[in-house]
Write a protein that holds these residues in place. Sequence first.
Motif, PDB file in Angstrom:
ATOM      1  N   ARG A   8     124.286  49.028  27.866  1.00 42.71           N
ATOM      2  CA  ARG A   8     123.149  48.515  28.624  1.00 42.71           C
ATOM      3  C   ARG A   8     122.183  47.779  27.696  1.00 42.71           C
ATOM      4  O   ARG A   8     121.668  46.718  28.045  1.00 42.71           O
ATOM      5  N   SER A   9     121.945  48.306  26.513  1.00 43.21           N
ATOM      6  CA  SER A   9     121.061  47.652  25.554  1.00 43.21           C
ATOM      7  C   SER A   9     121.642  46.319  25.080  1.00 43.21           C
ATOM      8  O   SER A   9     120.925  45.325  24.952  1.00 43.21           O
ATOM      9  N   LEU A  10     122.947  46.299  24.826  1.00 42.57           N
ATOM     10  CA  LEU A  10     123.589  45.047  24.409  1.00 42.57           C
ATOM     11  C   LEU A  10     123.537  43.996  25.514  1.00 42.57           C
ATOM     12  O   LEU A  10     123.321  42.807  25.234  1.00 42.57           O
ATOM     13  N   ALA A  11     123.737  44.408  26.746  1.00 33.26           N
ATOM     14  CA  ALA A  11     123.673  43.469  27.865  1.00 33.26           C
ATOM     15  C   ALA A  11     122.258  42.912  28.006  1.00 33.26           C
ATOM     16  O   ALA A  11     122.067  41.709  28.223  1.00 33.26           O
ATOM     17  N   ILE A  16     118.393  38.331  27.192  1.00 27.58           N
ATOM     18  CA  ILE A  16     117.180  37.813  26.551  1.00 27.58           C
ATOM     19  C   ILE A  16     117.528  36.673  25.592  1.00 27.58           C
ATOM     20  O   ILE A  16     116.876  35.625  25.577  1.00 27.58           O
ATOM     21  N   THR A  17     118.578  36.848  24.803  1.00 28.44           N
ATOM     22  CA  THR A  17     118.981  35.819  23.844  1.00 28.44           C
ATOM     23  C   THR A  17     119.398  34.536  24.547  1.00 28.44           C
ATOM     24  O   THR A  17     119.001  33.439  24.146  1.00 28.44           O
ATOM     25  N   CYS A  18     120.179  34.658  25.611  1.00 28.50           N
ATOM     26  CA  CYS A  18     120.601  33.465  26.358  1.00 28.50           C
ATOM     27  C   CYS A  18     119.406  32.761  26.988  1.00 28.50           C
ATOM     28  O   CYS A  18     119.356  31.532  27.032  1.00 28.50           O
ATOM     29  N   GLY A  19     118.446  33.526  27.474  1.00 25.89           N
ATOM     30  CA  GLY A  19     117.241  32.932  28.040  1.00 25.89           C
ATOM     31  C   GLY A  19     116.446  32.165  27.000  1.00 25.89           C
ATOM     32  O   GLY A  19     115.941  31.072  27.269  1.00 25.89           O
ATOM     33  N   LEU A  20     116.321  32.730  25.805  1.00 28.65           N
ATOM     34  CA  LEU A  20     115.593  32.039  24.738  1.00 28.65           C
ATOM     35  C   LEU A  20     116.315  30.778  24.290  1.00 28.65           C
ATOM     36  O   LEU A  20     115.688  29.749  24.025  1.00 28.65           O
TER      37      LEU A  20
END
Length: 50
Positions: A8-11, A16-20
């Motif tokens: 869940r943390s990795l997802a 968040i990374t893809c959004g940034l």
Amino acid sequence: MSAYSTLRSLAFMSVITCGLITAGWNGARNLGWSHDQDRGDVIWVNTDHR
């Protein structure tokens, strides 16, 4: 930490990374210098009809 918690943390981090990355890409595309038509020896001819 359980395996479910780790996944869940990795997802969440990947979302968040893809959004940034997407926000940075869109910001870079909208900069003025990327739309500049004066790029050296290239001559741009406006063929739009008025």
